[in-house]
Design a protein around this motif. Structure first.
Motif: not given
Length: 423
Positions: A265-267, A322-326
């Motif tokens: 769900t987070r890509g 965020e996306t880069d720290t997920l």
């Protein structure tokens, strides 16, 4: 000769220096649990393959988890613990590992969702290995080494889960899920054979079995049962440990069993998610060992309170990532969730006396497996009704507070690394 004298003479082996045999007991306990963890990881990490072949979806997955974990919890609380105190630590561990092995291999022959669910449910009952391995090590090794050696058991979870995640992500996509289940399912059987032929029963258990009825009566010995666990002398310990085990598994549930659907769900794609699980699991191996060492130095109570709070804070960090720290923060959450269990087994071994230690440890671990099962029933409906963020908030705040409170409820041992209470 008094019962106390008999016990002391029979327990000299536990007080001696660390030997190769003690290390071997620990290694088999860790690897036995690792084989169970590898088995447990098969379903969540191979889920996309199973979905395509058998028609599984996320709601059905939750029911399969629940059926297995709740069954394991019930058997652990009502049968496995009493069997451990009645027949011994070794035979129960061998039986549990064998059950997981046989029914995991049989699940590779499943022809529909129903047959797969039955095989997986029975295989999951064998996860009572967790509690039995803890008792086996605790009662076999010198007291001054007990903390870190028991703390290594949960390292097996990270080791096995990481192996299975890597295997499912890199190999199962080529050979299929059925051969994967067959190969991973054989691991617990190998460990069962090693335990059967190379490990002795613990001296503390043998000491009690050699006592006559009058000696046991003099020590106010009672038949191990759930009722006894809630007697006046043990009630507070049972409630504290059981609450901790029931709620501590929620973070593990989210980072291990529901990691792929959550990350999707987070890509995050399937292979990347499996690689993150493998990395988090293997770092978790190191973290659990370090936690075990901290337990030796500071005690299980202080260690568990500290890790529970830090773990709750990491869950909040995941919410705002965020996306880069997920992925990095997700791995941190997974590592902390695993590290918590580097101290948890010591909590149970220190909380209960020898004559009911198997029953108490199995009851606590049964509460843990029941926690897995109940959370399996609740997570998907909560995701549908609310969001993943809601679940993470619940884990981060109210569950963290419950964990800390449950540790305060459980009485501390008189001293760190003291001999386990026998009676």
């Amino acid at each position: 000769m008094s019962a106390t004298t008999i016990t002391n003479s029979q327990l000299e082996v536990v007080k001696e220096r660390l030997t190769a045999y003690h290390v071997w007991v620990m290694v088999l306990g860790v690897l036995g649990y690792a084989s169970v963890a590898a088995d447990s990881a098969l379903l969540p990490t191979a889920f996309p393959l199973l979905s395509k072949d058998l028609g599984l979806d996320l709601s059905i997955l939750g029911y399969i988890y629940a059926a297995g974990f709740i069954s394991c919890g019930i058997i652990g609380m009502t049968v496995a613990g009493r069997a451990t105190d009645k027949w011994g630590r070794k035979p129960v561990m061998v039986s549990a590992l064998s059950m997981t092995a046989v029914f995991t291999m049989l699940s590779s022959l499943a022809w529909n969702v129903e047959s797969f669910t039955v095989a997986r449910t029975i295989a999951t009952v064998g996860y009572v290995t967790w509690a039995t391995a803890g008792v086996l090590i605790a009662e076999s090794v010198p007291s001054q080494h007990r903390g870190w050696m028991i703390g290594c058991i949960p390292a097996g979870w990270g080791l096995g889960f990481g192996l299975s995640a890597l295997f499912s992500g890199e190999v199962a996509t080529s050979i299929g899920w059925r051969p994967t289940f067959l190969l991973i399912g054989a691991l617990p059987l190998v460990l069962a054979l090693l335990v059967a032929f190379t490990i002795k029963e613990t001296p503390r258990f043998l000491a009690i079995k050699r006592m006559n009825s009058s000696e046991l009566a003099a020590l106010r010995q009672a038949k191990p049962s759930i009722k006894i666990l809630f007697s006046s002398g043990l009630r507070r310990r049972t409630i504290g440990v059981s609450l901790f085990f029931f709620f501590a598994v929620w973070m593990n549930q989210l980072t291990s069993y529901y990691s792929i659907p959550y990350l999707a769900t987070r890509g995050i794609d399937f292979v990347t998610a499996n690689n993150a699980i493998a990395i988090g699991s293997w770092i978790g191996v190191i973290a659990t060992v370090i936690t075990g060492l901290f337990t030796v130095m500071r005690g299980s109570h202080w260690t568990l309170i500290t890790l529970s709070i830090i773990s709750g804070l990491s869950a909040i960090g995941l919410l705002v990532s965020e996306t880069d720290t997920l992925i990095p923060i997700f791995i941190i959450c997974m590592v902390l969730a695993l590290a918590l269990w580097g101290a948890a087994p010591n909590l149970t071994q220190e909380a209960f006396p020898t004559w009911v230690r198997g029953t108490g440890s199995a009851f606590a671990s049964g509460c843990g497996w029941a926690g897995y099962g109940i959370s399996s029933l609740l997570i998907q409906p909560m995701v549908s009704a609310f969001s993943w963020s809601t679940i993470w908030i619940i884990v981060a705040i109210p569950i963290t507070l419950i964990l800390v409170a449950s540790i305060f409820i459980t009485p501390r041992p008189q001293g760190r690394n003291a001999d386990l209470p026998d009676f």
